[in-house]
Design a protein around this motif. Structure first.
Motif, PDB file in Angstrom:
ATOM      1  N   PRO A 100      46.972  44.413  47.219  1.00  0.00           N
ATOM      2  CA  PRO A 100      46.247  45.675  47.276  1.00  0.00           C
ATOM      3  C   PRO A 100      44.943  45.641  46.489  1.00  0.00           C
ATOM      4  O   PRO A 100      44.815  44.887  45.526  1.00  0.00           O
ATOM      5  N   ILE A 101      43.992  46.445  46.901  1.00  0.00           N
ATOM      6  CA  ILE A 101      42.722  46.624  46.207  1.00  0.00           C
ATOM      7  C   ILE A 101      42.717  48.046  45.671  1.00  0.00           C
ATOM      8  O   ILE A 101      42.694  49.011  46.430  1.00  0.00           O
ATOM      9  N   GLN A 102      42.755  48.141  44.368  1.00  0.00           N
ATOM     10  CA  GLN A 102      42.866  49.442  43.712  1.00  0.00           C
ATOM     11  C   GLN A 102      41.812  49.544  42.610  1.00  0.00           C
ATOM     12  O   GLN A 102      42.067  49.228  41.458  1.00  0.00           O
ATOM     13  N   PRO A 103      40.607  49.972  42.982  1.00  0.00           N
ATOM     14  CA  PRO A 103      39.519  50.087  41.998  1.00  0.00           C
ATOM     15  C   PRO A 103      39.901  51.019  40.860  1.00  0.00           C
ATOM     16  O   PRO A 103      40.559  52.037  41.056  1.00  0.00           O
ATOM     17  N   ASP A 104      39.461  50.642  39.660  1.00  0.00           N
ATOM     18  CA  ASP A 104      39.756  51.420  38.463  1.00  0.00           C
ATOM     19  C   ASP A 104      38.441  51.702  37.761  1.00  0.00           C
ATOM     20  O   ASP A 104      37.681  50.789  37.470  1.00  0.00           O
ATOM     21  N   SER A 105      38.180  52.971  37.489  1.00  0.00           N
ATOM     22  CA  SER A 105      36.904  53.326  36.864  1.00  0.00           C
ATOM     23  C   SER A 105      36.755  52.736  35.472  1.00  0.00           C
ATOM     24  O   SER A 105      35.679  52.731  34.903  1.00  0.00           O
ATOM     25  N   LYS A 106      37.862  52.201  34.898  1.00  0.00           N
ATOM     26  CA  LYS A 106      37.802  51.633  33.554  1.00  0.00           C
ATOM     27  C   LYS A 106      37.555  50.129  33.556  1.00  0.00           C
ATOM     28  O   LYS A 106      37.541  49.495  32.518  1.00  0.00           O
ATOM     29  N   THR A 107      37.385  49.527  34.739  1.00  0.00           N
ATOM     30  CA  THR A 107      37.232  48.073  34.805  1.00  0.00           C
ATOM     31  C   THR A 107      35.818  47.617  34.517  1.00  0.00           C
ATOM     32  O   THR A 107      35.555  46.432  34.448  1.00  0.00           O
ATOM     33  N   GLY A 108      34.898  48.546  34.345  1.00  0.00           N
ATOM     34  CA  GLY A 108      33.509  48.161  34.132  1.00  0.00           C
ATOM     35  C   GLY A 108      32.693  48.277  35.400  1.00  0.00           C
ATOM     36  O   GLY A 108      31.473  48.357  35.356  1.00  0.00           O
ATOM     37  N   VAL A 109      33.368  48.280  36.557  1.00  0.00           N
ATOM     38  CA  VAL A 109      32.677  48.458  37.816  1.00  0.00           C
ATOM     39  C   VAL A 109      32.406  49.951  37.990  1.00  0.00           C
ATOM     40  O   VAL A 109      33.305  50.773  37.877  1.00  0.00           O
ATOM     41  N   GLU A 110      31.150  50.302  38.251  1.00  0.00           N
ATOM     42  CA  GLU A 110      30.775  51.706  38.346  1.00  0.00           C
ATOM     43  C   GLU A 110      31.268  52.304  39.661  1.00  0.00           C
ATOM     44  O   GLU A 110      30.559  52.319  40.661  1.00  0.00           O
ATOM     45  N   ILE A 111      32.503  52.761  39.680  1.00  0.00           N
ATOM     46  CA  ILE A 111      33.099  53.401  40.852  1.00  0.00           C
ATOM     47  C   ILE A 111      33.675  54.738  40.415  1.00  0.00           C
ATOM     48  O   ILE A 111      34.502  54.796  39.509  1.00  0.00           O
ATOM     49  N   LYS A 112      33.243  55.803  41.102  1.00  0.00           N
ATOM     50  CA  LYS A 112      33.770  57.125  40.808  1.00  0.00           C
ATOM     51  C   LYS A 112      34.869  57.434  41.804  1.00  0.00           C
ATOM     52  O   LYS A 112      34.634  57.551  43.000  1.00  0.00           O
ATOM     53  N   LEU A 113      36.096  57.546  41.312  1.00  0.00           N
ATOM     54  CA  LEU A 113      37.240  57.781  42.184  1.00  0.00           C
ATOM     55  C   LEU A 113      37.373  59.272  42.484  1.00  0.00           C
ATOM     56  O   LEU A 113      37.289  60.101  41.571  1.00  0.00           O
ATOM     57  N   PRO A 114      37.621  59.625  43.748  1.00  0.00           N
ATOM     58  CA  PRO A 114      37.784  61.040  44.103  1.00  0.00           C
ATOM     59  C   PRO A 114      39.206  61.540  43.890  1.00  0.00           C
ATOM     60  O   PRO A 114      39.603  62.554  44.450  1.00  0.00           O
ATOM     61  N   PHE A 115      40.010  60.821  43.129  1.00  0.00           N
ATOM     62  CA  PHE A 115      41.400  61.194  42.913  1.00  0.00           C
ATOM     63  C   PHE A 115      41.835  60.728  41.537  1.00  0.00           C
ATOM     64  O   PHE A 115      41.128  59.960  40.867  1.00  0.00           O
ATOM     65  N   ASP A 116      42.990  61.191  41.125  1.00  0.00           N
ATOM     66  CA  ASP A 116      43.596  60.754  39.869  1.00  0.00           C
ATOM     67  C   ASP A 116      44.329  59.446  40.129  1.00  0.00           C
ATOM     68  O   ASP A 116      45.333  59.410  40.851  1.00  0.00           O
ATOM     69  N   LYS A 117      43.839  58.370  39.576  1.00  0.00           N
ATOM     70  CA  LYS A 117      44.393  57.043  39.886  1.00  0.00           C
ATOM     71  C   LYS A 117      45.853  56.922  39.462  1.00  0.00           C
ATOM     72  O   LYS A 117      46.635  56.215  40.107  1.00  0.00           O
ATOM     73  N   GLU A 118      46.245  57.636  38.395  1.00  0.00           N
ATOM     74  CA  GLU A 118      47.632  57.551  37.960  1.00  0.00           C
ATOM     75  C   GLU A 118      48.568  58.161  38.998  1.00  0.00           C
ATOM     76  O   GLU A 118      49.662  57.660  39.244  1.00  0.00           O
TER      77      GLU A 118
END
Length: 482
Positions: free
Chosen positions: A98-116
């Motif tokens: 799976p590919i699951q971007p995390d806003s805390k990984t340093g990659v500037e991605i704004k997630l439209p949901f609560d990742k938890e």
């Protein structure tokens, strides 16, 4: 980067027994606790946090058909048509996702949901390793259903999500619904067959499987008892609900909870299965009430004790009875007639009863099929009600006759219900109800004879005099037994 072999790629934990293809449409009643419902955990290494996982300097791109490590979502199209992947493509898909971007990984991605809430099954729950998120498309995908499923679900094709859905926060319920779906579980099964490790004992958490099977069996036993209580109350014509105190956390008290809940409590005294379920439901309801004392309702808590449970059971019973009547009518030519009449109940509502009449091998039969409170008794309203009620059971074109009272809205020759029905089925016959005709004839006959009028007036006054005094009522009762 060489794709790992399927045998080393994944382990699968199913919270319920592997679905049987022969019983795809069956319903299993799971544990009331939402956190324990059918968890599926696919462990395929660690989730990747970026889409182009293979786009690094010393890591050459790996390509298999439409899929590559630099374009992991290439096989997910723009339509509802699911792509058929080759075995090599499936293996590469398993290696990338799976590919699951995390806003805390340093990659500037704004997630439209609560990742938890999206990436895991509740606080401390299993990771959803079947779920991937494409940041470029802003959509969620189920790579497992895409590779091994047979579904047109958006998760397996174009992806789930748009700006309106993200804003409304529908994704959490949608994800839970998808991972509980028959199609998703079938995809898990297909994955197991695809994998070289065919031994179920190597890929299933045996303890979790046994616990889930026991929960399903216990809940089925509880529901069977609830159905039996519903059938008993319905057969006896007893009201199900009381005025108040229907919350599960109040069932430990001695107050009146209504006939349905009181019957459940009464049977639980001698039934260990029902007793265990009742104690568990009270405990869970009390915990939720303590945590959310200002909110109303049970939330997502399932206890099988709410009004929704017995209402749903009654609706299913109604549907089964009507289906049986429909089959019997069709087996005997489909021809029918019906009677319809109304009466005010104690709450001053007009209740319209409908009785179906047809002939089977034993002769004429009558089936009571509906009683409904109407706010209007105009001929048009009565026609719409008759069509709606009868169309669920019979074909209106097979109508041969109908019977009502002599009121203008029912028997009127121009705009009454009988005139409107004859416009629909010209060969049908209207019959003034014989019971109403007899009642009218007796009333007219009695009113024409003065001694008869005096006699009935005397009887009415005598009944009133006796009923207003308990002493006179006792004398009357004792005289009857002499």
């Amino acid at each position: 980067m060489t794709p790992p072999e399927p045998s080393s790629v994944c382990s699968v934990e199913l919270g319920e027994p592997e679905p049987d293809p022969s019983s795809v449409c069956s319903v299993e009643l799971g544990d009331p606790e939402p956190s324990s419902v059918c968890s599926v955990e696919l462990v395929v290494g660690e989730p990747s946090s970026v889409e182009n996982a293979g786009d690094v300097e010393d890591d050459p791109e790996i390509v298999s058909g439409k899929i590559s490590t630099k374009n992991p979502f290439a096989s997910f199209g723009d339509s509802d048509t699911r792509s058929i992947l080759s075995d090599d493509e499936k293996k590469l898909l398993m290696a990338i996702h799976p590919i699951q971007p995390d806003s805390k990984t340093g990659v500037e991605i704004k997630l439209p949901f609560d990742k938890e809430r999206v990436y895991t099954q509740g606080p401390g729950g299993n990771k959803r390793m079947w779920l991937s998120y494409c940041a470029n498309r802003r959509r969620l995908f189920c790579w497992l259903c895409h590779a091994f499923g047979d579904t047109k679900s958006h998760y397996a094709t174009v992806g789930w999500g748009d700006d309106a859905k993200w804003k409304a926060r529908h994704c959490y319920k949608s994800i839970e619904k998808h991972e509980l779906s028959v199609e998703h579980l079938a995809a898990v099964k297909a994955y197991l067959h695809f994998s070289e490790r065919r031994s179920v004992l190597q890929v299933l958490n045996t303890k979790s499987l046994s616990l889930r099977a026991k929960q399903v069996a216990d809940n089925r036993e509880v529901v069977l008892r609830i159905i039996n209580i519903v059938l008993f109350l319905a057969k006896q014509g007893i009201a199900f609900r009381g005025d108040k105190n229907e919350a599960a956390y109040t069932l430990h008290s001695s107050c009146n909870h209504g006939n349905f809940l009181e019957e459940v409590k009464s049977r639980a005294i001698f039934d260990p299965v029902l007793k265990a379920h009742l104690d568990k439901a009270i405990g869970m309801s009390q915990a939720r009430h303590d945590a959310h004392s200002t909110s109303r309702g049970r939330g997502s808590l399932i206890t099988f004790l709410s009004k929704n449970t017995f209402v749903n059971i009654l609706e299913i019973i109604t549907s089964m009875v009507l289906d049986k009547i429909r089959e019997e009518v069709e087996e005997n030519g489909g021809k029918f007639s019906f009677s319809m009449d109304g009466c005010q109940d104690i709450s001053v509502k007009e209740q319209i009863a409908t009785v179906l009449r047809y002939v089977n091998e034993n002769g004429p039969v009558e089936r009571f099929i509906d009683i409904t409170a109407l706010t209007s008794t105009s001929s048009e309203a009565m026609l719409n009600h008759a069509i709606k009620t009868l169309s669920d059971v019979v074909i209106m074109g097979n109508l041969t006759g109908f019977s009502f009272d002599g009121a203008g809205n029912m028997a009127g020759v121009k705009t009454g219900l009988q005139a409107r029905l004859k416009e629909m089925v010209p060969d049908s016959i209207f019959q003034h109800c014989y019971s109403h005709v007899l009642n009218l004839a007796l009333e007219k006959a009695c009113n024409c004879i003065l001694p008869s009028v005096a006699f009935f007036d005397l009887m009415r006054e005598t009944a009133t005099t006796i009923s207003e005094s308990y002493k006179r009522t006792d004398i009357w009762t004792n005289t009857q037994h002499m």
